[in-house]
Design a protein around this motif. Sequence first.
Motif, PDB file in Angstrom:
ATOM      1  N   GLY A   1       0.836  -1.195   0.000  1.00 22.76           N
ATOM      2  CA  GLY A   1       0.000   0.000   0.000  1.00 22.76           C
ATOM      3  C   GLY A   1       0.870   1.244   0.000  1.00 22.76           C
ATOM      4  N   TYR A   2       0.381   2.334   0.554  1.00 17.54           N
ATOM      5  CA  TYR A   2       1.191   3.560   0.619  1.00 17.54           C
ATOM      6  C   TYR A   2       0.715   4.445   1.767  1.00 17.54           C
ATOM      7  N   THR A   3       1.643   5.227   2.302  1.00 22.19           N
ATOM      8  CA  THR A   3       1.348   5.960   3.540  1.00 22.19           C
ATOM      9  C   THR A   3       0.357   7.105   3.338  1.00 22.19           C
ATOM     10  N   TYR A   4       0.270   7.654   2.127  1.00 17.31           N
ATOM     11  CA  TYR A   4      -0.681   8.745   1.884  1.00 17.31           C
ATOM     12  C   TYR A   4      -2.098   8.228   1.670  1.00 17.31           C
ATOM     13  N   CYS A   5      -2.289   6.930   1.661  1.00 13.29           N
ATOM     14  CA  CYS A   5      -3.599   6.339   1.408  1.00 13.29           C
ATOM     15  C   CYS A   5      -4.603   6.847   2.443  1.00 13.29           C
ATOM     16  N   PRO A   6      -5.732   7.385   1.995  1.00 11.25           N
ATOM     17  CA  PRO A   6      -6.679   7.984   2.926  1.00 11.25           C
ATOM     18  C   PRO A   6      -7.449   6.981   3.789  1.00 11.25           C
ATOM     19  N   ASP A   7      -7.702   5.781   3.300  1.00 13.40           N
ATOM     20  CA  ASP A   7      -8.535   4.895   4.117  1.00 13.40           C
ATOM     21  C   ASP A   7      -8.164   3.409   4.088  1.00 13.40           C
ATOM     22  N   VAL A   8      -8.051   2.832   2.899  1.00 15.47           N
ATOM     23  CA  VAL A   8      -7.907   1.374   2.809  1.00 15.47           C
ATOM     24  C   VAL A   8      -6.619   0.870   3.472  1.00 15.47           C
ATOM     25  N   CYS A   9      -5.503   1.506   3.184  1.00 11.72           N
ATOM     26  CA  CYS A   9      -4.231   1.021   3.757  1.00 11.72           C
ATOM     27  C   CYS A   9      -4.184   1.125   5.276  1.00 11.72           C
ATOM     28  N   PRO A  10      -4.584   2.293   5.853  1.00  9.31           N
ATOM     29  CA  PRO A  10      -4.584   2.344   7.327  1.00  9.31           C
ATOM     30  C   PRO A  10      -5.512   1.290   7.930  1.00  9.31           C
TER      31      PRO A  10
ATOM     32  N   ASP B   1      -3.861   3.886  -7.020  1.00 11.38           N
ATOM     33  CA  ASP B   1      -4.838   2.812  -7.106  1.00 11.38           C
ATOM     34  C   ASP B   1      -4.023   1.533  -6.879  1.00 11.38           C
ATOM     35  N   HIS B   2      -4.519   0.630  -6.044  1.00 14.28           N
ATOM     36  CA  HIS B   2      -3.730  -0.587  -5.825  1.00 14.28           C
ATOM     37  C   HIS B   2      -4.594  -1.736  -5.311  1.00 14.28           C
ATOM     38  N   SER B   3      -4.154  -2.952  -5.573  1.00 17.14           N
ATOM     39  CA  SER B   3      -4.868  -4.111  -5.042  1.00 17.14           C
ATOM     40  C   SER B   3      -4.588  -4.197  -3.551  1.00 17.14           C
TER      41      SER B   3
END
Length: 203
Positions: A70-79, A166-168
């Motif tokens: 994922g990535y640290t700037y991700c607003p919702d899914v990654c956290p 965008d990422h799986s």
Amino acid sequence: MPLLRRLLIIVMLLALAVIGGAGYLYLTGENAGTGGGTAEFGGAFELVNTEGETVTEADFQGGYQLIYFGYTYCPDVCPTALSTMSRALDRFAERDAAAARKVTPVFITVDPGRDTVEVMRSYVQHFHPRLIGLTGTAEQVRQAAKAYRVYYAKVEDAGSSEYLMDHSSYVYLMGPQGRLLTHFTHRDSPEAIAEGLAAYVPS
Ligand code: NI
């Protein structure tokens, strides 16, 4: 008229063939990600940890890993995924501390442009004391994502100077020989993931 109609039918048949082919590839790709221990899944990668050290798949051999891209700037899914993964590991530790210690949670960025070693270091601390954060050059990240069949793409946001990725979104459970054992998603509860860990990781 018959010629036009015939052309139209040919175009439609071609379109159907393309859609069918894409669907087949999509399904077989998915299967490859869900199957128990496909040898081709995972494999060689070289990334950089939050100490700035180079890390390869060999550093994880012998233990189990929960891996999320994922990535640290991700607003919702990654956290969400990372906190679920962390809570699942804690739940599992309550049941079986010895087994839980064999599982290393790993977060690999798909946004190496912004996710520097320093950014990753401070980000992973918010989730789990044992969470390993890995970044690298754009090429290193591309190789790692390819090995784990992770899709990612930059999405420009017209209303902002920042972009999204965008990422799986799968949490992979890898075994001691670097084989995929099973996978979870960010929609699974910590309890369900802990249950899954118990099924695969012995004491
Ligand atoms: Ni995300």
